[in-house]
Design an enzyme around this catalytic site. Structure first.
Site, mmCIF file in Angstrom:
data_model
loop_
_atom_site.group_PDB
_atom_site.id
_atom_site.type_symbol
_atom_site.label_atom_id
_atom_site.label_comp_id
_atom_site.label_asym_id
_atom_site.label_seq_id
_atom_site.Cartn_x
_atom_site.Cartn_y
_atom_site.Cartn_z
ATOM 1 N N ASN A 88 0.935 -1.199 0.010
ATOM 2 C CA ASN A 88 0.073 0.049 -0.017
ATOM 3 C C ASN A 88 1.045 1.299 -0.042
ATOM 4 O O ASN A 88 1.570 1.432 1.078
ATOM 5 C CB ASN A 88 -0.906 0.062 1.295
ATOM 6 C CG ASN A 88 -1.793 1.260 1.329
ATOM 7 O OD1 ASN A 88 -1.674 2.182 0.599
ATOM 8 N ND2 ASN A 88 -2.390 1.257 2.456
ATOM 9 N N LYS A 132 0.216 4.265 -0.019
ATOM 10 C CA LYS A 132 -0.461 5.556 0.539
ATOM 11 C C LYS A 132 -0.238 6.619 -0.487
ATOM 12 O O LYS A 132 -0.276 6.622 -1.600
ATOM 13 C CB LYS A 132 0.160 5.598 1.861
ATOM 14 C CG LYS A 132 0.026 4.441 2.913
ATOM 15 C CD LYS A 132 -0.017 4.373 4.141
ATOM 16 C CE LYS A 132 -0.117 3.045 5.001
ATOM 17 N NZ LYS A 132 0.126 3.294 6.200
ATOM 18 N N HIS A 188 -9.214 0.886 5.294
ATOM 19 C CA HIS A 188 -8.140 1.262 5.958
ATOM 20 C C HIS A 188 -8.379 2.208 7.282
ATOM 21 O O HIS A 188 -9.146 2.940 6.987
ATOM 22 C CB HIS A 188 -7.085 1.701 4.943
ATOM 23 C CG HIS A 188 -5.640 1.722 5.508
ATOM 24 N ND1 HIS A 188 -5.356 2.688 6.414
ATOM 25 C CD2 HIS A 188 -4.659 0.843 5.406
ATOM 26 C CE1 HIS A 188 -4.055 2.482 6.588
ATOM 27 N NE2 HIS A 188 -3.610 1.222 5.992
ATOM 28 N N GLU A 199 -6.909 4.599 8.213
ATOM 29 C CA GLU A 199 -6.503 5.960 7.933
ATOM 30 C C GLU A 199 -7.804 6.511 7.322
ATOM 31 O O GLU A 199 -8.031 7.625 7.465
ATOM 32 C CB GLU A 199 -5.047 5.993 7.079
ATOM 33 C CG GLU A 199 -4.055 5.777 7.792
ATOM 34 C CD GLU A 199 -2.791 5.184 6.799
ATOM 35 O OE1 GLU A 199 -2.755 5.340 5.705
ATOM 36 O OE2 GLU A 199 -1.927 4.735 7.508
ATOM 37 N N GLU A 232 -4.909 -5.080 10.673
ATOM 38 C CA GLU A 232 -3.955 -3.902 11.048
ATOM 39 C C GLU A 232 -4.127 -3.333 12.315
ATOM 40 O O GLU A 232 -4.890 -2.375 12.153
ATOM 41 C CB GLU A 232 -3.956 -2.858 9.763
ATOM 42 C CG GLU A 232 -3.795 -3.452 8.327
ATOM 43 C CD GLU A 232 -3.023 -2.439 7.526
ATOM 44 O OE1 GLU A 232 -1.895 -2.835 6.916
ATOM 45 O OE2 GLU A 232 -3.909 -1.563 7.151
ATOM 46 N N GLY A 289 2.916 2.507 10.850
ATOM 47 C CA GLY A 289 3.734 3.494 10.798
ATOM 48 C C GLY A 289 4.607 3.932 11.904
ATOM 49 O O GLY A 289 5.089 4.848 11.966
ATOM 50 N N SER A 304 3.910 -1.976 10.428
ATOM 51 C CA SER A 304 5.500 -1.830 10.531
ATOM 52 C C SER A 304 5.979 -3.286 9.958
ATOM 53 O O SER A 304 6.878 -3.958 10.727
ATOM 54 C CB SER A 304 5.849 -1.749 11.822
ATOM 55 O OG SER A 304 5.301 -0.255 12.071
ATOM 56 N N GLY A 346 3.023 -0.993 4.324
ATOM 57 C CA GLY A 346 3.150 0.265 3.836
ATOM 58 C C GLY A 346 4.314 0.736 3.618
ATOM 59 O O GLY A 346 5.127 0.494 2.586
HETATM 60 P P1 13P Z 1 3.149 0.470 7.669
HETATM 61 O O1 13P Z 1 3.757 -0.928 7.025
HETATM 62 O O2 13P Z 1 4.002 1.682 7.097
HETATM 63 O O3 13P Z 1 3.336 0.482 9.119
HETATM 64 O O4 13P Z 1 1.794 0.554 7.165
HETATM 65 C C1 13P Z 1 0.999 -0.489 7.056
HETATM 66 C C2 13P Z 1 -0.351 0.140 6.356
HETATM 67 O O5 13P Z 1 -1.093 0.643 7.007
HETATM 68 C C3 13P Z 1 -0.695 -0.710 5.178
HETATM 69 O O6 13P Z 1 -1.937 -0.644 4.879
#
Ligand code: 13P
Length: 250
Positions: free
Chosen positions: A9, A11, A94, A96, A166, A172, A212, A233
């Protein structure tokens, strides 16, 4: 036997030209991976990446989609617009989108049903916040998200759904759930799918872990009985890291 499924992803990263260059390198580096792989660039890069991944072992995904087919929805992108660019999968729910943009379980459910009805594969994200975890609410939060998100989705359509667990506090932040903690939630989600659908549906359900995921922790996560892949991510933006993750089960 469930297939390992690794998704990136991106983002809100990479312009169309940066994405093109990165996708070309990925196609080359990932051609021997045995896992299923998907990358989800931002909308503005879908067209350029589409021509690069076409005919390869990388599935093209989008990061979001409208809950409506067309009309006066300023800023939204319809399923047909995605299909027109050969997008085959879409990430929905997601955290976010839930937290920053206020998407509710009901809205996510509308999107999931619309995507499936149009033939798109869905990566459906769920996961608790740190407050919810500390209050002992992981199972109740996940139960609500899964039950409401999949409401009205029949068992045939469920074959086109992947669930991505997640935990919000691991996204992140560099904090990963321990493989055992993550696996416990995955097992709970699998039991929920059995309760809502059938033992068959539960056995078949691919459940990715996200939060992560890095080359140095992916193997022990994927060695768990109920972790079938990763939604990555930050590490999906780095060629060497994503390659190491995608090939970790080769
Ligand atoms: P990170 O791998 O940066 O923690 O993000 C995970 C994520 O939100 C994937 O959709």
């Amino acid at each position: 036997m469930r297939e390992y499924y690794i998704a990136g992803n991106w983002k809100m990263n990479n312009t169309a030209s940066q994405a093109r260059e990165f996708a070309e390198a990925l196609v080359d580096e990932l051609k021997d991976a045995s896992a299923k792989m998907m990358i989800a660039p931002p909308f503005t890069a879908l067209e350029s990446v589409s021509s690069i991944v076409r005919g390869t072992n990388i599935v093209l995904g989008a990061q979001n989609m409208s809950h409506k087919e067309y009309g006066a929805y300023t800023g939204d992108i319809s399923p047909e617009m995605l299909l027109d660019l050969d997008v085959a999968a879409v990430i929905l729910g997601h955290s976010e989108r839930r937290i920053v943009f206020g998407e509710t379980d009901e809205l996510i459910n509308e999107k999931i049903k619309l995507a499936l009805s149009k033939g798109l594969e869905v990566v459906f994200c769920i996961g608790e916040t740190l407050d919810e975890r500390e209050a002992g609410k992981v199972e109740s939060v996940v139960r609500t998200q899964v039950t409401k998100g999949l409401s009205g989705v029949d068992e045939g359509s469920l074959k086109h759904v992947t669930i991505a667990y997640e935990p919000v506090w691991a996204i992140g932040t560099g904090r990963t759930a321990t493989p055992e903690d993550a696996n416990n939630v995955h097992q709970f989600v699998r039991s929920l799918i059995k309760e809502l659908y059938s033992a068959d549906a539960s056995d078949r359900m691919v459940i990715q872990y996200g939060g992560s995921v890095k080359p140095d922790n992916v193997k022990e996560l994927l060695d768990q009985s109920d972790i079938d892949g990763a939604l990555v991510g930050g590490a999906s933006l780095d060629l060497e890291s994503f390659r190491a993750i995608a090939l970790c089960k080769n």
